[in-house]
Each structure stands twice: as structure tokens, then as C-alpha cells.
Design a protein around this motif. Structure first.
Motif, PDB file in Angstrom:
ATOM      1  N   ASP A 132      11.207  56.966  51.819  1.00 40.15           N
ATOM      2  CA  ASP A 132      12.578  57.326  51.460  1.00 40.15           C
ATOM      3  C   ASP A 132      13.511  57.137  52.655  1.00 40.15           C
ATOM      4  N   VAL A 133      14.703  56.678  52.353  1.00 36.48           N
ATOM      5  CA  VAL A 133      15.764  56.531  53.344  1.00 36.48           C
ATOM      6  C   VAL A 133      16.824  57.575  53.019  1.00 36.48           C
ATOM      7  N   PHE A 134      17.364  58.216  54.044  1.00 40.05           N
ATOM      8  CA  PHE A 134      18.394  59.224  53.824  1.00 40.05           C
ATOM      9  C   PHE A 134      19.505  59.050  54.841  1.00 40.05           C
ATOM     10  N   VAL A 135      20.708  59.454  54.431  1.00 39.05           N
ATOM     11  CA  VAL A 135      21.886  59.362  55.284  1.00 39.05           C
ATOM     12  C   VAL A 135      22.599  60.701  55.246  1.00 39.05           C
ATOM     13  N   ILE A 136      22.897  61.238  56.417  1.00 45.91           N
ATOM     14  CA  ILE A 136      23.649  62.490  56.523  1.00 45.91           C
ATOM     15  C   ILE A 136      24.974  62.162  57.211  1.00 45.91           C
ATOM     16  N   ASN A 137      26.058  62.538  56.584  1.00 44.93           N
ATOM     17  CA  ASN A 137      27.385  62.231  57.114  1.00 44.93           C
ATOM     18  C   ASN A 137      27.702  63.083  58.340  1.00 44.93           C
ATOM     19  N   PRO A 138      28.560  62.576  59.224  1.00 41.21           N
ATOM     20  CA  PRO A 138      28.980  63.369  60.380  1.00 41.21           C
ATOM     21  C   PRO A 138      29.595  64.695  59.921  1.00 41.21           C
ATOM     22  N   SER A 198      36.025  45.330  53.991  1.00 39.89           N
ATOM     23  CA  SER A 198      35.443  46.131  52.916  1.00 39.89           C
ATOM     24  C   SER A 198      36.037  47.533  52.909  1.00 39.89           C
ATOM     25  N   ALA A 199      37.345  47.638  52.890  1.00 39.68           N
ATOM     26  CA  ALA A 199      37.997  48.943  52.949  1.00 39.68           C
ATOM     27  C   ALA A 199      37.652  49.816  51.747  1.00 39.68           C
ATOM     28  N   ASP A 200      37.111  49.225  50.686  1.00 32.36           N
ATOM     29  CA  ASP A 200      36.767  50.016  49.503  1.00 32.36           C
ATOM     30  C   ASP A 200      35.319  50.504  49.536  1.00 32.36           C
ATOM     31  N   ARG A 201      34.654  50.372  50.681  1.00 36.52           N
ATOM     32  CA  ARG A 201      33.253  50.778  50.776  1.00 36.52           C
ATOM     33  C   ARG A 201      33.101  51.852  51.849  1.00 36.52           C
ATOM     34  N   ILE A 202      32.222  52.814  51.584  1.00 34.78           N
ATOM     35  CA  ILE A 202      31.932  53.858  52.554  1.00 34.78           C
ATOM     36  C   ILE A 202      30.431  54.113  52.567  1.00 34.78           C
ATOM     37  N   PRO A 203      29.892  54.719  53.628  1.00 34.75           N
ATOM     38  CA  PRO A 203      28.467  55.038  53.627  1.00 34.75           C
ATOM     39  C   PRO A 203      28.151  56.062  52.543  1.00 34.75           C
ATOM     40  N   GLN A 204      27.045  55.879  51.891  1.00 31.35           N
ATOM     41  CA  GLN A 204      26.607  56.821  50.865  1.00 31.35           C
ATOM     42  C   GLN A 204      26.093  58.072  51.553  1.00 31.35           C
ATOM     43  N   ALA A 205      26.404  59.247  51.003  1.00 26.78           N
ATOM     44  CA  ALA A 205      26.013  60.506  51.631  1.00 26.78           C
ATOM     45  C   ALA A 205      24.500  60.686  51.651  1.00 26.78           C
ATOM     46  N   LEU A 206      23.819  60.373  50.580  1.00 26.54           N
ATOM     47  CA  LEU A 206      22.371  60.523  50.547  1.00 26.54           C
ATOM     48  C   LEU A 206      21.813  59.525  49.557  1.00 26.54           C
ATOM     49  N   ILE A 207      20.836  58.763  49.990  1.00 26.63           N
ATOM     50  CA  ILE A 207      20.198  57.790  49.120  1.00 26.63           C
ATOM     51  C   ILE A 207      18.913  58.411  48.619  1.00 26.63           C
ATOM     52  N   ARG A 208      18.802  58.623  47.333  1.00 30.95           N
ATOM     53  CA  ARG A 208      17.614  59.252  46.763  1.00 30.95           C
ATOM     54  C   ARG A 208      16.529  58.210  46.518  1.00 30.95           C
ATOM     55  N   LEU A 214      14.795  48.454  51.893  1.00 29.44           N
ATOM     56  CA  LEU A 214      15.723  49.232  52.706  1.00 29.44           C
ATOM     57  C   LEU A 214      14.981  50.019  53.782  1.00 29.44           C
ATOM     58  N   SER A 215      13.865  50.648  53.439  1.00 30.86           N
ATOM     59  CA  SER A 215      13.119  51.392  54.460  1.00 30.86           C
ATOM     60  C   SER A 215      12.547  50.443  55.503  1.00 30.86           C
ATOM     61  N   ARG A 216      12.067  49.276  55.085  1.00 28.04           N
ATOM     62  CA  ARG A 216      11.560  48.294  56.049  1.00 28.04           C
ATOM     63  C   ARG A 216      12.682  47.809  56.966  1.00 28.04           C
ATOM     64  N   ARG A 217      13.868  47.607  56.406  1.00 27.67           N
ATOM     65  CA  ARG A 217      14.999  47.165  57.229  1.00 27.67           C
ATOM     66  C   ARG A 217      15.377  48.206  58.273  1.00 27.67           C
ATOM     67  N   LEU A 218      15.332  49.470  57.886  1.00 31.42           N
ATOM     68  CA  LEU A 218      15.683  50.520  58.839  1.00 31.42           C
ATOM     69  C   LEU A 218      14.648  50.614  59.960  1.00 31.42           C
ATOM     70  N   LEU A 225      21.704  46.080  57.560  1.00 33.63           N
ATOM     71  CA  LEU A 225      21.428  47.445  57.101  1.00 33.63           C
ATOM     72  C   LEU A 225      22.722  48.118  56.636  1.00 33.63           C
ATOM     73  N   LEU A 226      23.795  47.957  57.371  1.00 31.87           N
ATOM     74  CA  LEU A 226      25.061  48.574  56.975  1.00 31.87           C
ATOM     75  C   LEU A 226      25.515  48.058  55.614  1.00 31.87           C
ATOM     76  N   ALA A 227      25.275  46.797  55.336  1.00 33.03           N
ATOM     77  CA  ALA A 227      25.644  46.239  54.036  1.00 33.03           C
ATOM     78  C   ALA A 227      24.877  46.924  52.908  1.00 33.03           C
ATOM     79  N   GLN A 228      23.663  47.380  53.188  1.00 35.01           N
ATOM     80  CA  GLN A 228      22.861  48.069  52.181  1.00 35.01           C
ATOM     81  C   GLN A 228      23.264  49.541  52.028  1.00 35.01           C
ATOM     82  N   LEU A 229      23.773  50.132  53.096  1.00 36.54           N
ATOM     83  CA  LEU A 229      24.116  51.557  53.070  1.00 36.54           C
ATOM     84  C   LEU A 229      25.508  51.818  52.509  1.00 36.54           C
TER      85      LEU A 229
END
Length: 192
Positions: free
Chosen positions: A84-90, A125-135, A143-147, A171-175
């Protein structure tokens, strides 16, 4: 290929440590070679737990073995398993602890918000933001291999700056996901 082989050997040793009766804990902390603002953590925890805290950067992680529980946003416990890959926002308060007796091996990349904002600008890509949590149910296996690959590449001076930049951009393009009602990325004021 040498980098992948050495990674696999390291992972096998770490999994054997987790499976053994003499569980050790470690945390290796590095900075990116060409990107010293990016911080990298590779850790094995068996009993260590984190009290509520936050980071002033994005925390992008992948579980390599075992599992962890992360209480994130409204104390909702999130089970994060191997792969699993996860993202936590600042600024988001969270906790973390290993699940069960096996412990958890994971990698974290601490990504400053300004780097994410710069990437958004460069990609137009002003209409894109990092996802808060990838389930787990919504991620692709690559994605996990890329990270993991990015984690290795950023810390290794044997890779060129172009290779490091390319891996980070991939990786940023995937997140990053389309905004669709999610609050806009604001790198000027992380409290807004």
C-alpha cells in the motif's frame, strides 16, 4: 540492474529479520542527493508507536512488509498493508504503529509542498493536487514499485540528476489527481 538486485537482497534480509524471533528496529534517514530538501526514511518498527504529530511536508510512504495502523483525520484508523502507498498532507495530525507481532517495514519520502507546487506549475496542471490518502483498493501495483525505486534513486549519487528528476516527476504524476471539489493546493499558505 545492480541497484534492483541490491534492493532485493536488502528486502529479503529485512523480511527475515521481521520473521525471526529477535526483532530489531531501525530507522535510516537520508536526504536526496540532488534534492536535499526531500528527506527519505527507511524503517523497521516492531513496537515503536508515534504519538499524534504532523509534518510540514507531504509524507509519501509505501509498506514493504507487515502492516501499520495510521490514525488520520478524525481519528479514523487506516490499515496500511504490504504494497500500500499512502500520502499524508502537510499539517495533518496523525499517529502510526505496527500491526501485530511481525512489525512493519516501510519507506517514507518527505516532500516539501513547494516542490509539489513547482511540479504542478511546470506541468501546467493547476487543476491537480496531491491525493490525501491512496487506499489499497484504488492503487495500481506499479505505484508502490515506483515509490521504492524513487526512494533508492534519490539517495544514490550514482544516478544522474536527470534520472532523479524523471523518477520524481513520474511518481508525482501518479500521486496528483484532478481537483473536482477538493481544496486547491496552496503552497504560499499551508494553513489555508
Amino acid at each position: 540492474m545492480l541497484h534492483i538486485s541490491s534492493f532485493l537482497a536488502e528486502l529479503i534480509v529485512l523480511i527475515m529479520l521481521v520473521m525471526s524471533s529477535h526483532l530489531l528496529e531501525f530507522a535510516h534517514y537520508r536526504k536526496g542527493f540532488y534534492h536535499p530538501a526531500i528527506e527519505l526514511l527507511h524503517a523497521l518498527y516492531t513496537s515503536h508507536s508515534f504519538t499524534p504529530h504532523f509534518h510540514d511536508m507531504y509524507a509519501v510512504g509505501v509498506v514493504e512488509a507487515g502492516a501499520l495502523t495510521n490514525c488520520y483525520k478524525h481519528n479514523y484508523p487506516e490499515h496500511i498493508a504490504m504494497g500500500d502507498v499512502f500520502v499524508i498532507n502537510p499539517g495533518d495530525v496523525h499517529t502510526g504503529k505496527p500491526v501485530g507481532d511481525q512489525g512493519v517495514i516501510y519507506r517514507l519520502m518527505y516532500l516539501p509542498a513547494w516542490i509539489a507546487a513547482q511540479w504542478v506549475t511546470e506541468q501546467n496542471s493547476a487543476d491537480r493536487i496531491p491525493q490525501a490518502l491512496i487506499r489499497a483498493g484504488t492503487i495500481r501495483p506499479d505505484l508502490s514499485r515506483r515509490l521504492v525505486r524513487l526512494h533508492q534513486v534519490l539517495a544514490d549519487p550514482g544516478y544522474s540528476q536527470l534520472e532523479q528528476e524523471s523518477n520524481l516527476s513520474e511518481l508525482l504524476a501518479q500521486l496528483f489527481i484532478p481537483r473536482h471539489g477538493i481544496e486547491k493546493l496552496n503552497h504560499d499558505n499551508p494553513e489555508s
